[in-house]
Design an enzyme around this catalytic site. Structure first.
Site, PDB file in Angstrom:
ATOM      1  N   LYS A  87       3.013   9.484   8.219  1.00 36.51           N
ATOM      2  CA  LYS A  87       2.261   9.132   9.430  1.00 36.51           C
ATOM      3  C   LYS A  87       2.829   9.659  10.767  1.00 36.51           C
ATOM      4  O   LYS A  87       2.398  10.694  11.233  1.00 36.51           O
ATOM      5  CB  LYS A  87       2.036   7.627   9.467  1.00 36.51           C
ATOM      6  CG  LYS A  87       1.064   7.176   8.358  1.00 36.51           C
ATOM      7  CD  LYS A  87       0.463   5.825   8.618  1.00 36.51           C
ATOM      8  CE  LYS A  87      -0.736   5.541   7.723  1.00 36.51           C
ATOM      9  NZ  LYS A  87      -0.422   4.959   6.416  1.00 36.51           N
ATOM     10  N   ASP A 108       9.220   2.546   1.368  1.00 41.80           N
ATOM     11  CA  ASP A 108       8.058   3.266   1.870  1.00 41.80           C
ATOM     12  C   ASP A 108       7.974   2.965   3.370  1.00 41.80           C
ATOM     13  O   ASP A 108       7.499   1.909   3.779  1.00 41.80           O
ATOM     14  CB  ASP A 108       6.790   2.800   1.141  1.00 41.80           C
ATOM     15  CG  ASP A 108       5.540   3.529   1.642  1.00 41.80           C
ATOM     16  OD1 ASP A 108       5.620   4.168   2.714  1.00 41.80           O
ATOM     17  OD2 ASP A 108       4.497   3.443   0.973  1.00 41.80           O
ATOM     18  N   PHE A 135       0.864  -1.183   0.000  1.00 38.46           N
ATOM     19  CA  PHE A 135       0.000   0.000   0.000  1.00 38.46           C
ATOM     20  C   PHE A 135       0.896   1.227   0.000  1.00 38.46           C
ATOM     21  O   PHE A 135       1.808   1.331   0.816  1.00 38.46           O
ATOM     22  CB  PHE A 135      -0.909   0.021   1.238  1.00 38.46           C
ATOM     23  CG  PHE A 135      -1.829   1.213   1.252  1.00 38.46           C
ATOM     24  CD1 PHE A 135      -2.964   1.239   0.447  1.00 38.46           C
ATOM     25  CD2 PHE A 135      -1.545   2.328   2.031  1.00 38.46           C
ATOM     26  CE1 PHE A 135      -3.801   2.351   0.430  1.00 38.46           C
ATOM     27  CE2 PHE A 135      -2.382   3.447   2.018  1.00 38.46           C
ATOM     28  CZ  PHE A 135      -3.515   3.448   1.214  1.00 38.46           C
TER      29      PHE A 135
HETATM   30  C1  LIG Z   1      -0.701   5.260   5.033  1.00 34.52           C
HETATM   31  C2  LIG Z   1       0.321   4.855   4.050  1.00 34.52           C
HETATM   32  C3  LIG Z   1       0.536   5.583   2.867  1.00 34.52           C
HETATM   33  C4  LIG Z   1      -0.341   6.731   2.443  1.00 34.52           C
HETATM   34  O1  LIG Z   1      -0.321   7.791   3.337  1.00 34.52           O
HETATM   35  P1  LIG Z   1      -1.427   8.946   3.193  1.00 34.52           P
HETATM   36  O2  LIG Z   1      -0.955   9.974   4.180  1.00 34.52           O
HETATM   37  O3  LIG Z   1      -2.738   8.347   3.521  1.00 34.52           O
HETATM   38  O4  LIG Z   1      -1.375   9.437   1.804  1.00 34.52           O
HETATM   39  C5  LIG Z   1       1.580   5.194   2.045  1.00 34.52           C
HETATM   40  N1  LIG Z   1       2.346   4.140   2.362  1.00 34.52           N
HETATM   41  C6  LIG Z   1       2.169   3.411   3.471  1.00 34.52           C
HETATM   42  C7  LIG Z   1       3.092   2.281   3.766  1.00 34.52           C
HETATM   43  C8  LIG Z   1       1.144   3.735   4.356  1.00 34.52           C
HETATM   44  O5  LIG Z   1       0.947   2.991   5.437  1.00 34.52           O
END
Ligand SMILES: *Cc1c(COP(=O)(O)O)cnc(C)c1O
Length: 395
Positions: free
Chosen positions: A248, A219, A134
């Site tokens: 986050k 990520d 994700f």
């Molecule tokens: C939450 C998340 C995102 C996206 O972050 P947003 O602030 O919602 O755009 C991208 N990568 C990972 C691994 C995430 O957990």
């Protein structure tokens, strides 16, 4: 004449739980009826310092009274300080600041493409990504992750992503071709169900990138900023990236994201090449710097590791005692997941009734993501509530 439609004023893209919280303190949330909940969601790994942490509140209030926003037309000392601190604490030489995780990953993708374009290899633009990943909800980031529920109805997707199974080095190697530019991976998949990169996987990716001249992009939007007990998850795997996305936990609840890169990876990024109106404004940087004030203290991460070990040990004990419900415990530090038999959404609802909030993920996993400042008593109470729910059998 067409029937009058009733569409909610709020676009219904979330299946919301019927709970409204009014205030929070540390690991606790109070709803409008005054009911108290132990918050092991932390806004999905966002509220790293818990709710209403005095240091964060005073930093934000002090900044709010002076200056909120000036735009990147001008120098922003708090932004420069934030970048210097992230550089000093990581593999990176340079930082771009934005407002969210998806934007941070987008910046990584653009940086990768520009890197090879500037080297006269524009044909090298494809990025290898992983099943179950994700990366956010923008067009590029759903195209990168590729999951059916993310992309359905949004074609044409952005081209340039080749998806392979998570953890399978041989398939990664087989997917590398003359057009490959980079590999994009979460060291610990969050939404995918708290799937930790298997032993040797990230080191294997690092070696493949070095051998083929690719950029390795992590990520760490969810697993970064102390969540695993290290400031960045990659430290646990001894395989640093060339580029990394954060968000986050970075702002402790204030929206902010960042793309970190080595000087070599970022060499083609100059004035006018990328930008963001809000990215790195004084208010956001006050929040992120306040988070760093605490998270960068060596004792802080040691504490996260100790609390994580306590929670993991308790969960392992429950898995032994309730194998008919609790199938598996996984994760690192305070990014833990429990895989349950039966309906995991219903099990989360049962936990909610007992005053414990958790986050559902894929693979029937419930994520336990308490604030990083969680206390031993909070952990023990969460385990008690979990045990009470387990005793009732599968949901
Ligand atoms: C939450 C998340 C995102 C996206 O972050 P947003 O602030 O919602 O755009 C991208 N990568 C990972 C691994 C995430 O957990």
């Amino acid at each position: 004449m067409s029937e009058p439609t009733t569409f909610p004023p709020l676009l219904p893209v979330y299946q919301r739980i019927d709970l409204c919280f009014e205030r929070g303190a540390g690991c606790w949330l109070w709803d409008r009826e005054g009911r108290k909940y132990l918050d092991f969601t932390a806004g999905i790994a966002v509220c790293s310092l818990g709710h209403a942490h005095p240091h964060l509140v005073s930093a934000l209030v002090a900044q709010a009274e002076k200056l909120w926003h000036v735009s990147n037309l001008f120098r922003i000392p708090a932004l420069e300080r934030l970048a210097e601190r992230l550089v000093a604490a990581s593999f990176a030489d340079t930082v771009f600041v934005c407002n969210s995780g998806a934007e941070a990953v987008e910046a990584c993708i653009k940086l990768v493409r520009r890197h090879f374009w500037a080297r006269g290899q524009p044909q090298r633009h494809r990025i290898i990504t992983f099943e179950g990943s994700f990366h956010g909800r923008t067009l590029a980031t759903i195209s990168a992750a590729g999951g059916k529920r993310l992309v359905e109805g949004f074609a044409p997707l952005l081209d340039g992503f080749d998806r392979v199974p998570f953890g399978d080095l041989a398939q990664v190697e087989a997917a590398i071709g003359p057009h490959t530019a980079a590999i994009l991976v979460e060291p610990v998949q969050g939404e995918g169900g708290v799937r930790v990169a298997p032993e040797g996987f990230l080191q294997g990716l690092r070696a493949l990138c070095d051998r083929h001249g690719l950029l390795l992009v992590y990520d760490e939007v969810q697993c970064g900023m102390g969540r695993t007990g290290r400031l960045f998850a990659y430290e646990l795997f001894d395989a640093p990236p060339d580029v990394m996305a954060l968000a986050k936990g970075l702002g402790g609840g204030f929206p902010i994201g960042a793309c970190l890169a080595t000087a070599d990876a970022a060499a083609a990024m100059g004035p006018g090449v990328h930008g963001s109106t809000f990215g790195g404004n004084p208010l956001a940087c006050a929040a992120a710097n306040a988070v760093l004030d605490l998270v960068l203290e060596p004792a802080f991460l040691e504490r996260v590791r100790a609390r994580g070990a306590r929670l993991k040990e308790g969960l392992d004990g429950l898995a032994e005692r309730y194998p008919a419900v609790l199938a598996e415990v996984r994760g690192l530090g305070l990014m833990l997941g429990i895989k349950v038999h039966g309906d995991h959404q219903r099990f989360a609802a049962r936990l909610r009734e007992k005053g414990l909030l958790v986050v559902p993920a894929a693979e029937q996993v419930l994520r336990l993501l308490p604030p990083l400042v969680v206390e031993d008593e909070d952990i023990d109470l969460a385990l008690e509530r979990l045990e009470a729910a387990l005793r009732e059998g599968p949901a």
